[in-house]
Scaffold this active site. Structure first.
Site, PDB file in Angstrom:
ATOM      1  N   LYS A 108       5.033  -3.101 -30.993  1.00 26.64           N
ATOM      2  CA  LYS A 108       3.608  -3.398 -30.896  1.00 26.64           C
ATOM      3  C   LYS A 108       3.399  -4.817 -31.367  1.00 26.64           C
ATOM      4  CE  LYS A 108       0.847  -1.733 -34.019  1.00 26.64           C
ATOM      5  NZ  LYS A 108      -0.005  -0.808 -34.820  1.00 26.64           N
ATOM      6  N   LYS A 113       1.113  -2.895 -26.458  1.00 33.40           N
ATOM      7  CA  LYS A 113       2.214  -2.096 -26.980  1.00 33.40           C
ATOM      8  C   LYS A 113       3.279  -1.990 -25.904  1.00 33.40           C
ATOM      9  CE  LYS A 113      -1.109   0.576 -29.666  1.00 33.40           C
ATOM     10  NZ  LYS A 113      -1.756   1.898 -29.849  1.00 33.40           N
ATOM     11  N   LYS A 129       4.943  -3.096 -21.038  1.00 33.87           N
ATOM     12  CA  LYS A 129       3.940  -3.575 -21.984  1.00 33.87           C
ATOM     13  C   LYS A 129       2.560  -3.244 -21.449  1.00 33.87           C
ATOM     14  CE  LYS A 129       2.473  -7.693 -24.559  1.00 33.87           C
ATOM     15  NZ  LYS A 129       2.740  -9.128 -24.822  1.00 33.87           N
ATOM     16  N   ASP A 223       7.601 -21.180 -28.685  1.00 32.26           N
ATOM     17  CA  ASP A 223       7.603 -20.168 -29.748  1.00 32.26           C
ATOM     18  C   ASP A 223       8.987 -19.536 -29.906  1.00 32.26           C
ATOM     19  OD1 ASP A 223       6.451 -18.779 -31.826  1.00 32.26           O
ATOM     20  OD2 ASP A 223       5.578 -17.209 -30.576  1.00 32.26           O
TER      21      ASP A 223
END
Length: 358
Positions: A108, A113, A129, A223
């Site tokens: 999650k 989720k 997802k 990221d």
């Protein structure tokens, strides 16, 4: 669907590590995942038909990896996400939730989720997802979601998680992705790390190759961190989570501050314009964390972490090998023009020395 109070707790939930995510709206702490029954999303089938984790491995090891079909997100608009659209589905999608048996929860995140699912017709096991449309509207995520899907669909690399398809119904948007059975690199690092040079160099080589591929396509990940690297079979790792990725035309620069504090580059903090070199810096931070066990500039406050990053205040334990230090030191350089190239990473002595043992 979760109420606002629950959603707020999920967004601000704190894990053991003080690492926080920078996105202009506040902090998003690392969240512990635990397998459990799918809540809020039902396929109408008995979840007992999903293979156990052991059988799941066998299915994944043997299944043919091929797309199940793609339905365009171009049909998705703010209007289609409104409450009136929840009454009846009018979408013409090739896939729907009814095509899958839904199993254990894999994780999650801040939004959405992820579940292990099995395509009924083919037996194909994937990760699905599910993102609530109300959340997409509430947090103005539509543009970012479309960009993430467009970027991920356009990539095909053995060390990048594959997006097979996407579809939506009255309440949710679904992303059907490749499932990496051994989960996050972050969890493996915390449970088994720090890693020896053989394993760490293998992981760094693969991520460097994935980033090299992305950068040639003018895509910046923005990221890179252990939570966004997934482990499959035979220590094959795959870069995931392209929510902050951006297409960066040649010669252009970006200014948006985003990513995770410990992995931010000096040029992103200053702030000033930056390019794909932010990923190269993050790769250096990742290499350090894999062999040491913690990020190189981690402190108890954001301000102290920023100061150490800007000074490139880099300290190595005595146990770290000379070659590992050399690679990391050549990546964590304030001057972007002096950082080691990704090609240089893949041919560095640390990589070549350990490669025969992978």
């Amino acid at each position: 669907m979760e109420n606002k109070a629950t959603l707020a707790r999920n967004i601000g939930e704190k894990r053991v590590s003080p690492r926080s995510k920078v996105n202009g709206t506040g902090k998003s702490w690392r969240i512990s995942y635990s397998p459990q029954r799918m809540d809020g999303v039902s396929s109408g089938r008995n979840v007992s038909k999903i293979p156990s984790p052991v059988r799941e491995r066998l299915f994944l090891k043997n299944q043919e990896r091929k797309p199940l079909g793609v339905s365009p997100l171009s049909n998705l608009s703010p209007n289609s996400l409104g409450r009136n659209s929840l009454e009846k589905s009018t979408y013409n999608n090739k896939l729907s939730l009814k095509d899958f048996e839904v199993g254990r929860k894999l994780g999650k995140g801040k939004f959405g989720k992820v579940y292990c699912v099995r395509h009924k017709k083919s037996g194909f096991i994937c990760a699905l997802k599910a993102i609530e449309k109300n959340e997409i509207l509430q947090f103005n995520l539509l543009k970012q979601l479309k960009r993430e899907v467009d970027i991920q669909l356009g990539m095909d690399h053995p060390n990048i998680i594959k997006l097979y398809a996407h579809f939506h119904d009255e309440k949710r948007v679904y992303l059907l992705m490749e499932h990496s059975i051994n989960g996050e690199l972050y969890k493996s690092l915390k449970n088994n790390g720090p890693f020896n040079d053989v394993l760490a160099s293998h992981y760094i080589y693969q991520i460097a190759d994935a980033l090299h591929y992305m950068h040639k396509k003018r895509i910046i990940h923005r990221d890179v961190k252990p939570e966004n690297v997934l482990i499959g079979f035979d220590n094959v790792v795959k870069l995931a989570d392209f929510g902050w990725s951006i297409l960066n035309p040649e010669g252009s620069k970006r200014k948006t501050l985003c990513g995770t504090i410990d992995y931010l580059s000096p040029e992103m903090i200053t702030p000033r314009e930056y390019d794909e070199q932010v990923d190269v810096w993050a790769l250096g931070v990742l290499a350090y964390e894999l062999v040491v066990g913690v990020p190189p500039f981690e402190e108890n406050s954001k301000e102290l972490t920023y100061k150490r990053i800007l000074k490139c205040d880099l300290n190595f334990p005595e146990s770290i090998s000379k070659d590992a230090k050399d690679l990391i030191s050549k990546l964590l350089v304030t001057d972007t023009t002096q950082r080691l190239s990704l090609t240089g990473v893949k041919t560095h002595p640390w990589i070549l020395k350990n490669k025969p043992f992978w």
